[in-house]
Design a protein around this motif. Structure first.
Motif, PDB file in Angstrom:
ATOM      1  N   UNK A 199      68.652  92.486  41.870  1.00 16.49           N
ATOM      2  CA  UNK A 199      69.456  91.393  41.316  1.00 16.49           C
ATOM      3  C   UNK A 199      70.944  91.745  41.353  1.00 16.49           C
ATOM      4  N   UNK A 200      71.270  92.992  40.988  1.00 19.30           N
ATOM      5  CA  UNK A 200      72.674  93.402  40.981  1.00 19.30           C
ATOM      6  C   UNK A 200      73.227  93.517  42.399  1.00 19.30           C
ATOM      7  N   UNK A 201      72.427  94.005  43.329  1.00 20.64           N
ATOM      8  CA  UNK A 201      72.878  94.085  44.717  1.00 20.64           C
ATOM      9  C   UNK A 201      73.125  92.692  45.285  1.00 20.64           C
ATOM     10  N   UNK A 202      72.241  91.759  44.968  1.00 17.07           N
ATOM     11  CA  UNK A 202      72.433  90.391  45.436  1.00 17.07           C
ATOM     12  C   UNK A 202      73.692  89.782  44.824  1.00 17.07           C
ATOM     13  N   UNK A 203      73.935  90.092  43.562  1.00 15.41           N
ATOM     14  CA  UNK A 203      75.106  89.529  42.879  1.00 15.41           C
ATOM     15  C   UNK A 203      76.409  90.026  43.497  1.00 15.41           C
ATOM     16  N   UNK A 204      76.519  91.336  43.758  1.00 17.51           N
ATOM     17  CA  UNK A 204      77.772  91.838  44.334  1.00 17.51           C
ATOM     18  C   UNK A 204      77.942  91.365  45.781  1.00 17.51           C
ATOM     19  N   UNK A 205      76.811  90.969  46.405  1.00 18.35           N
ATOM     20  CA  UNK A 205      76.878  90.456  47.770  1.00 18.35           C
ATOM     21  C   UNK A 205      77.136  88.949  47.802  1.00 18.35           C
ATOM     22  N   UNK A 206      77.334  88.367  46.614  1.00 18.97           N
ATOM     23  CA  UNK A 206      77.727  86.962  46.576  1.00 18.97           C
ATOM     24  C   UNK A 206      76.718  85.983  46.024  1.00 18.97           C
ATOM     25  N   UNK A 207      75.570  86.453  45.521  1.00 16.96           N
ATOM     26  CA  UNK A 207      74.568  85.543  44.956  1.00 16.96           C
ATOM     27  C   UNK A 207      75.070  84.929  43.654  1.00 16.96           C
ATOM     28  N   UNK A 208      74.450  83.829  43.270  1.00 17.51           N
ATOM     29  CA  UNK A 208      74.842  83.117  42.049  1.00 17.51           C
ATOM     30  C   UNK A 208      74.674  83.990  40.820  1.00 17.51           C
ATOM     31  N   UNK A 219      69.721  85.106  47.178  1.00 20.30           N
ATOM     32  CA  UNK A 219      69.276  85.842  48.350  1.00 20.30           C
ATOM     33  C   UNK A 219      70.131  87.080  48.592  1.00 20.30           C
ATOM     34  N   UNK A 220      69.555  88.029  49.313  1.00 21.18           N
ATOM     35  CA  UNK A 220      70.269  89.239  49.706  1.00 21.18           C
ATOM     36  C   UNK A 220      70.040  89.454  51.192  1.00 21.18           C
ATOM     37  N   UNK A 221      71.121  89.487  51.966  1.00 16.56           N
ATOM     38  CA  UNK A 221      71.020  89.724  53.410  1.00 16.56           C
ATOM     39  C   UNK A 221      71.218  91.190  53.741  1.00 16.56           C
ATOM     40  N   UNK A 222      70.520  91.664  54.766  1.00 22.00           N
ATOM     41  CA  UNK A 222      70.617  93.073  55.133  1.00 22.00           C
ATOM     42  C   UNK A 222      72.014  93.426  55.635  1.00 22.00           C
ATOM     43  N   UNK A 244      80.898  92.497  39.911  1.00 17.33           N
ATOM     44  CA  UNK A 244      80.214  91.374  39.259  1.00 17.33           C
ATOM     45  C   UNK A 244      78.717  91.610  39.103  1.00 17.33           C
ATOM     46  N   UNK A 245      78.221  91.434  37.876  1.00 16.75           N
ATOM     47  CA  UNK A 245      76.800  91.547  37.611  1.00 16.75           C
ATOM     48  C   UNK A 245      76.276  92.948  37.412  1.00 16.75           C
ATOM     49  N   UNK A 246      77.135  93.971  37.510  1.00 18.30           N
ATOM     50  CA  UNK A 246      76.683  95.365  37.382  1.00 18.30           C
ATOM     51  C   UNK A 246      76.939  95.851  35.959  1.00 18.30           C
ATOM     52  N   UNK A 247      75.892  96.272  35.282  1.00 18.59           N
ATOM     53  CA  UNK A 247      76.041  96.770  33.915  1.00 18.59           C
ATOM     54  C   UNK A 247      76.508  98.222  33.924  1.00 18.59           C
ATOM     55  N   UNK A 248      77.178  98.605  32.873  1.00 18.96           N
ATOM     56  CA  UNK A 248      77.675  99.979  32.761  1.00 18.96           C
ATOM     57  C   UNK A 248      76.528 100.986  32.800  1.00 18.96           C
ATOM     58  N   UNK A 272      66.649  89.277  55.572  1.00 15.34           N
ATOM     59  CA  UNK A 272      67.078  88.724  54.293  1.00 15.34           C
ATOM     60  C   UNK A 272      65.889  88.522  53.386  1.00 15.34           C
ATOM     61  N   UNK A 273      66.128  88.538  52.098  1.00 15.62           N
ATOM     62  CA  UNK A 273      65.054  88.341  51.135  1.00 15.62           C
ATOM     63  C   UNK A 273      65.550  87.489  49.976  1.00 15.62           C
ATOM     64  N   UNK A 274      64.605  86.947  49.215  1.00 15.93           N
ATOM     65  CA  UNK A 274      64.933  86.123  48.069  1.00 15.93           C
ATOM     66  C   UNK A 274      64.605  86.875  46.783  1.00 15.93           C
ATOM     67  N   UNK A 275      65.473  86.749  45.802  1.00 18.58           N
ATOM     68  CA  UNK A 275      65.270  87.429  44.521  1.00 18.58           C
ATOM     69  C   UNK A 275      64.309  86.622  43.657  1.00 18.58           C
TER      70      UNK A 275
END
Length: 295
Positions: A199-208, A219-222, A244-248, A272-275
């Motif tokens: 979820x955090x990887x998808x978020x920093x890559x631009x996911x909602x 989604x998260x693209x390779x 964005x979206x990454x907790x401490x 690519x994959x879907x979260x």
């Protein structure tokens, strides 16, 4: 997680109590959970138990995963937990963990998703499952959790480039041994991933962001992930926590998680994959709901 439990119900939380324990990072040189880690585990369980009582829960399903399962002192830890709290903590096997997570993903996406490949990166292990039914045709658990790998192989902050390369080799060698077992079943129709790491990887890559709702597709693209790996490797944990979206609490293990995600997507040929919002907790609850008598 508190849910209104009845057959056919959705395991959506009426209340959620969370704490970042990260047991996989609290192992000593012998692979045993350090006494401080056991004390933290007991304290966390007591608070969760109190939250359940406060919300009027009639039934509680306490379970543990790889961090406890693979600890050298697992039996002693479970005995102490039972003696101090009265909680009989059930330890899921790696196979059970993968299968229950797969069940959650299947119920979320439904039958129309066809053959599912499900990836889940936890603190202590990586689960991979594949199938067309609710029970996967194949499920494996590998000791490639983000917390475990960070504690054991990435001591620096930021990590030494040689350590990053060594971890990348280690991750890919472990995953590569299992790929052949999956490919004989054919290509999946849909690839999904669960867990905070994805979820955090998808978020920093631009996911909602999470505020846009549970039903928003993420989604998260390779290619995007491959671009982020060297950036994460050059950052300190404090710098990653500003993304964005990454907790401490999880920033320190994000790089290891990214290397596992990248390796899995590459070796399985996933572009690519879907979260999936549902994961192991929901799988445990769904299985329990399946066994409740109908009204």
């Amino acid at each position: 997680m508190v849910v209104d439990a009845h057959p056919g119900a959705r395991p959506l939380p009426a209340h959620s109590h969370k704490a970042e324990l990260r047991l996989a990072e609290l192992l000593d040189d012998d692979g045993a959970i350090h006494p401080d880690g056991v004390d933290r585990l007991i304290s966390t369980l007591e608070k969760a138990q109190q939250a359940a009582e406060d919300k009027g829960c009639e039934d509680v399903l306490p379970f543990a995963t790889s961090a406890v399962r693979e600890a050298a002192n697992a039996d002693e830890v479970l005995s102490r937990v039972k003696a101090v709290t009265g909680i009989d903590l059930q330890v899921l096997s790696g196979d059970e963990e993968a299968r229950l997570t797969f069940l959650a993903a299947r119920r979320w996406f439904g039958w129309s998703a066809g053959k599912l490949l499900v990836l889940d990166i936890g603190g202590g292990s990586l689960e991979i499952a594949y199938g067309i039914d609710e029970d996967p045709d194949i499920a494996v658990s590998l000791p490639l959790g983000a917390g475990r790998l960070t504690a054991g192989m990435l001591p620096g902050d930021p990590p030494d480039p040689e350590d990053v390369r060594a971890l990348r080799r280690h991750v890919r060698a472990q995953i590569a041994r299992t790929v052949g077992e999956f490919t004989r079943f054919g290509r999946p129709d849909h690839v999904v991933a669960t867990s905070k790491t994805f979820k955090q990887l998808a978020r920093i890559a631009g996911a909602a962001r999470s505020t846009e709702g549970l039903y928003t597709s993420r989604e998260l693209g390779r290619t995007s992930l491959e671009g982020w790996v060297p950036k994460l490797a050059a950052m300190t944990a404090t710098q990653r926590a500003t993304l964005p979206g990454v907790s401490e609490g999880r920033a320190g293990q994000l790089l290891a998680g990214a290397l596992v995600a990248e390796g899995a997507m590459d070796l399985f040929g996933v572009d690519g994959l879907e979260i999936c919002p549902w994961a192991l907790r929901e799988g445990v609850i769904l299985r329990r709901l399946d066994h409740l008598p109908a009204f």
